[in-house]
Design a protein around this motif. Structure first.
Motif, PDB file in Angstrom:
ATOM      1  N   GLU A 203       0.811  -1.212   0.000  1.00  0.00           N
ATOM      2  CA  GLU A 203       0.000   0.000   0.000  1.00  0.00           C
ATOM      3  C   GLU A 203       0.850   1.270   0.000  1.00  0.00           C
ATOM      4  OE1 GLU A 203      -2.657  -0.331   3.320  1.00  0.00           O
ATOM      5  OE2 GLU A 203      -3.248  -2.364   2.759  1.00  0.00           O
ATOM      6  N   THR A 205       3.011   4.373  -1.103  1.00  0.00           N
ATOM      7  CA  THR A 205       3.263   5.290  -2.203  1.00  0.00           C
ATOM      8  C   THR A 205       4.757   5.593  -2.183  1.00  0.00           C
ATOM      9  OG1 THR A 205       2.965   7.196  -0.766  1.00  0.00           O
ATOM     10  CG2 THR A 205       0.998   6.353  -1.888  1.00  0.00           C
ATOM     11  N   LYS A 334     -13.756   1.759  -6.205  1.00  0.00           N
ATOM     12  CA  LYS A 334     -12.852   2.911  -6.027  1.00  0.00           C
ATOM     13  C   LYS A 334     -11.620   2.507  -5.219  1.00  0.00           C
ATOM     14  CE  LYS A 334     -15.852   6.973  -6.398  1.00  0.00           C
ATOM     15  NZ  LYS A 334     -17.202   6.397  -6.507  1.00  0.00           N
ATOM     16  N   THR A 335     -11.881   1.793  -4.137  1.00  0.00           N
ATOM     17  CA  THR A 335     -10.773   1.411  -3.266  1.00  0.00           C
ATOM     18  C   THR A 335      -9.823   0.441  -3.961  1.00  0.00           C
ATOM     19  OG1 THR A 335     -12.160   1.708  -1.319  1.00  0.00           O
ATOM     20  CG2 THR A 335     -10.175   0.392  -1.040  1.00  0.00           C
ATOM     21  N   LYS A 338      -7.741   2.287  -6.270  1.00  0.00           N
ATOM     22  CA  LYS A 338      -6.763   3.102  -5.555  1.00  0.00           C
ATOM     23  C   LYS A 338      -5.579   2.246  -5.096  1.00  0.00           C
ATOM     24  CE  LYS A 338      -6.728   6.711  -1.966  1.00  0.00           C
ATOM     25  NZ  LYS A 338      -5.335   6.562  -1.697  1.00  0.00           N
ATOM     26  N   ASN A 342      -1.814   2.658  -6.205  1.00  0.00           N
ATOM     27  CA  ASN A 342      -0.701   2.794  -5.252  1.00  0.00           C
ATOM     28  C   ASN A 342       0.393   1.802  -5.576  1.00  0.00           C
ATOM     29  OD1 ASN A 342      -1.943   4.794  -3.824  1.00  0.00           O
ATOM     30  ND2 ASN A 342      -2.645   3.488  -2.152  1.00  0.00           N
ATOM     31  N   PRO A 347      -1.098   7.291  -9.687  1.00  0.00           N
ATOM     32  CA  PRO A 347      -2.099   7.997  -8.891  1.00  0.00           C
ATOM     33  C   PRO A 347      -3.402   8.255  -9.642  1.00  0.00           C
ATOM     34  CG  PRO A 347      -0.167   9.389  -9.308  1.00  0.00           C
ATOM     35  CD  PRO A 347       0.170   8.022  -9.805  1.00  0.00           C
ATOM     36  N   ASN A 350      -8.091   4.533 -11.954  1.00  0.00           N
ATOM     37  CA  ASN A 350      -9.482   4.473 -11.505  1.00  0.00           C
ATOM     38  C   ASN A 350     -10.077   3.141 -11.954  1.00  0.00           C
ATOM     39  OD1 ASN A 350     -10.117   4.717 -14.219  1.00  0.00           O
ATOM     40  ND2 ASN A 350     -10.330   6.939 -14.081  1.00  0.00           N
TER      41      ASN A 350
END
Length: 385
Positions: A203, A205, A334-335, A338, A342, A347, A350
């Motif tokens: 997770e 970045t 969405k999650t 995301k 990551n 970034p 979608n």
DNA sequence: AACCAGGATGAGC
DNA sequence: GCTCATCCTGGTT
């Protein structure tokens, strides 16, 4: 006999032939330890009279970075130090012996248990000793390791060495042997939480990577060169010890060690062929997850499966509807997008883009829609379950 | 509005 | 050449 307050680092044995390390000089129980033989380095259990807590203390004088001076730079290219902690007691099976023929573990003199754990590290230990070590598997040539699943190879191995084959040869990982990763990993994860970095590097970045490296530098009182990098965890994993040393200087060895730890805690390891505990991967060949020059990549289908199989509960965003049939549902598009973004350091990811990539799998026969197509429900095809 | 199907294109490996 | 990431048109729920 005096107690030995000492933590051995097996890998150093080979590279630091003439090096002498001393434990805490203020402690009357310490002694100088010539690093020229593993037997000299590793305290016997019978030598230990102190309470366990005493033994588990860190020993700053055994700092990796003090050892990796120019004198040993050649060796440094070949080996990664991984373990400084003395393990907590663990159940060592009494009738299992495996000989490991690895450069730093001469087979004739050192009987060790070994296994390739989920992170791809080869585990070494000995039931009579307190200390243990792990080596990223690829740091040891595959020809130097016994294939634990290959009976013929084992037989010829012992025959060549003129040794009696042990009664049982087991993969230590199958024995639930978690040292040293588990205890060290938990400690590391707590520290990560404290500095606001997710426990699972999946997770992360690039900012998390930077923060983590900066923290390691601070912890080790080394110069922070993290501003040099804008890297994802995956990119970091693709670097070998030498690359890490070049890029991060004296913090390189620490970073390398923590990478190995983190890989074993996250579901990252599941994406690395040959080391995952997954039928789709062949676990046996002792191949490198992060070998020299090998770029680590992850495919979307692997990532989705990783979320589904992860010990960390992601069921609020993706879950199995029928695990046996490989049918899963994306609960929170969405999650999931995301997380994928990551992971790939994208970034702008979608669900629209993610789902387009999933649809590419239809032709390839990796993922399909279920017979009665339902929104956000997909199915892994045979061979990818 | 969110999801689905699939063409086109280019980046990166 | 492969795998995406991105953008797109158009259809479905």
């Amino acid at each position: 006999m005096p107690s030995v307050d000492f933590t051995v680092i097996g890998q150093f044995e080979a590279m630091a032939k003439d090096l002498e390390l001393t434990t805490d000089s203020s402690n009357p129980c310490t002694r100088r330890v010539p690093m020229n033989s593993m037997d000299d380095c590793m305290p016997l259990k019978s030598d230990i009279k102190e309470e366990p807590d005493f033994l588990y203390q860190n020993h700053p004088e055994l700092d990796f970075n003090n050892i990796f001076n120019e004198q040993y730079s050649d060796s440094f290219q070949k080996l990664i130090p991984t373990t400084v902690a003395t393990p907590p007691p663990y159940p060592a099976p009494s009738n299992t012996e495996v000989l490991v023929h690895a450069p730093q573990y001469p087979p004739v003199t050192h009987r060790t248990f070994t296994g390739v754990n989920a992170s791809g590290c080869t585990m070494f230990s000995h039931p009579d000793y307190l200390s243990g070590a792990s080596v990223p598997t690829g740091m040891v040539e595959s020809r130097d390791l016994l294939d634990l699943d290959n009976q013929n190879q084992q037989d010829s191995f012992y025959e060549e060495l003129g040794l009696t084959k042990p009664r049982n040869v087991l993969d230590a990982s199958a024995l639930g042997w978690e040292f040293p990763f588990q205890c060290m990993l938990e400690q590391l994860q707590e520290e990560l939480s404290r500095i606001g970095v997710p426990r699972d590097p999946m997770e992360w970045t690039t900012e998390h990577v930077r923060k983590w490296i900066s923290w390691i530098c601070t912890k080790n009182k080394k110069a922070d060169s993290s501003s040099n990098g804008n890297m994802s965890f995956a990119e970091l994993c693709s670097l070998n010890s030498n690359d890490l040393f070049r890029r991060f200087g004296e913090s390189g060895p620490s970073i390398s060690m923590e990478i190995e730890l983190l890989k074993s805690g996250s579901s990252y390891a599941k994406n690395v062929p040959n080391i995952a505990n997954n039928d789709n991967y062949n676990r046996t060949p002792v191949k490198m997850p992060s070998g020299r020059g090998h770029k680590q990549t992850i495919h979307l289908w692997q990532f989705l499966k990783e979320l589904l199989l992860s010990k960390e509960n992601h069921s609020d965003c993706i879950r199995w509807l029928d695990r046996k049939a490989g049918i899963f549902k994306i609960e929170d598009s969405k999650t999931v997008a995301k997380l994928w973004g990551n992971r790939k350091n994208r970034p702008a990811m979608n669900y629209d883009k993610l789902s387009r990539s999933v649809r590419q799998y239809y032709k390839k026969g990796i993922i399909k829609k279920t017979e009665q197509s339902k929104r956000l429900v997909y199915q892994f095809c045979n061979g990818y379950l």
